[in-house]
Design a protein around this motif. Structure first.
Motif, short mmCIF file in Angstrom:
data_model
loop_
_atom_site.label_atom_id
_atom_site.label_comp_id
_atom_site.label_asym_id
_atom_site.label_seq_id
_atom_site.Cartn_x
_atom_site.Cartn_y
_atom_site.Cartn_z
N PRO A 74 39.09 -4.76 31.01
CA PRO A 74 40.79 -5.02 31.84
C PRO A 74 41.37 -5.02 30.62
O PRO A 74 42.08 -4.60 30.48
N ALA A 75 41.00 -6.33 29.59
CA ALA A 75 41.69 -6.57 28.60
C ALA A 75 42.02 -5.40 27.37
O ALA A 75 42.75 -5.16 26.55
N GLN B 242 43.32 -6.27 36.71
CA GLN B 242 42.46 -7.02 36.27
C GLN B 242 41.21 -7.61 36.42
O GLN B 242 40.38 -8.18 35.65
N GLU B 243 40.93 -7.38 37.76
CA GLU B 243 39.60 -7.96 38.12
C GLU B 243 38.18 -6.93 38.01
O GLU B 243 37.55 -7.56 38.05
N GLY B 244 38.38 -5.96 37.39
CA GLY B 244 37.32 -5.49 37.78
C GLY B 244 36.82 -4.03 36.12
O GLY B 244 37.51 -5.22 35.53
N VAL B 245 36.14 -3.53 36.25
CA VAL B 245 35.81 -2.95 34.72
C VAL B 245 36.29 -1.28 34.95
O VAL B 245 36.35 -0.96 36.27
N VAL B 246 37.10 -1.08 34.17
CA VAL B 246 37.48 0.44 33.96
C VAL B 246 36.35 1.56 33.04
O VAL B 246 36.60 1.18 31.99
N LEU C 244 46.18 1.39 26.79
CA LEU C 244 47.85 1.59 27.38
C LEU C 244 48.20 1.55 27.02
O LEU C 244 49.92 2.14 27.12
N GLY C 245 48.36 0.44 26.21
CA GLY C 245 49.49 -0.49 25.64
C GLY C 245 50.05 -1.58 26.75
O GLY C 245 51.76 -1.15 26.52
N VAL C 246 49.93 -2.01 27.02
CA VAL C 246 50.79 -2.80 28.80
C VAL C 246 50.21 -4.41 28.58
O VAL C 246 48.82 -4.02 27.77
#
Length: 134
Positions: A12-13, A31-35, A19-21
């Motif tokens: 997530p980081a 925050q808890e998953g994977v993308v 994404l620039g956030v």
């Protein structure tokens, strides 16, 4: 033999950075998953409301804050700005225009001028070398 394409995922980081956030401001499920790469592309092309809200109003991560203020990340630190700021806080800083911000903006302008000068010098050298047939 068939090639098996595995789904490329990221933490997530990493996705938040792309994404620039500011990660801590994203929803818990993000925050808890994977993308996956596919999910990241979908977020970029058709951002959900939470992403549009974060991009528009913040809180913004330091690279975004620095860019909006026209200074470097190191300049933010020298100015005492160490946490994420909202768009409203950034606008207030611009309005106040503290001495450190003016100084850091001038430094950043000098850095950009020098980078441009070096780029032009390198282009001139390339043109001369090409003219000589090197």
């Amino acid at each position: 033999m068939t090639s098996h394409q595995s789904t490329q995922t990221m933490k997530p980081a990493t996705a938040a950075k792309k994404l620039g956030v500011y990660l801590e401001a994203t929803p818990a499920e993000f925050q808890e998953g994977v993308v996956s790469r596919t999910e990241l592309n979908a977020l970029q092309t058709d951002p959900p409301e939470w992403l549009r809200e974060l991009r528009g109003n913040g809180p913004h991560p330091r690279p975004v804050v620095a860019a909006k203020l026209g200074v470097s990340i190191a300049g933010l630190a020298r100015g005492g700005v160490t946490e994420a700021l909202t768009t409203e806080q950034i606008d207030a800083l611009k309005q106040e225009s503290p001495e450190w911000l003016q100084r850091e903006r001038a430094t950043q302008a000098d850095v950009r001028k020098e980078a441009q000068r070096i780029k032009e010098k390198n282009e001139e050298k390339k043109a001369k070398d090409a003219a000589r047939g090197e």
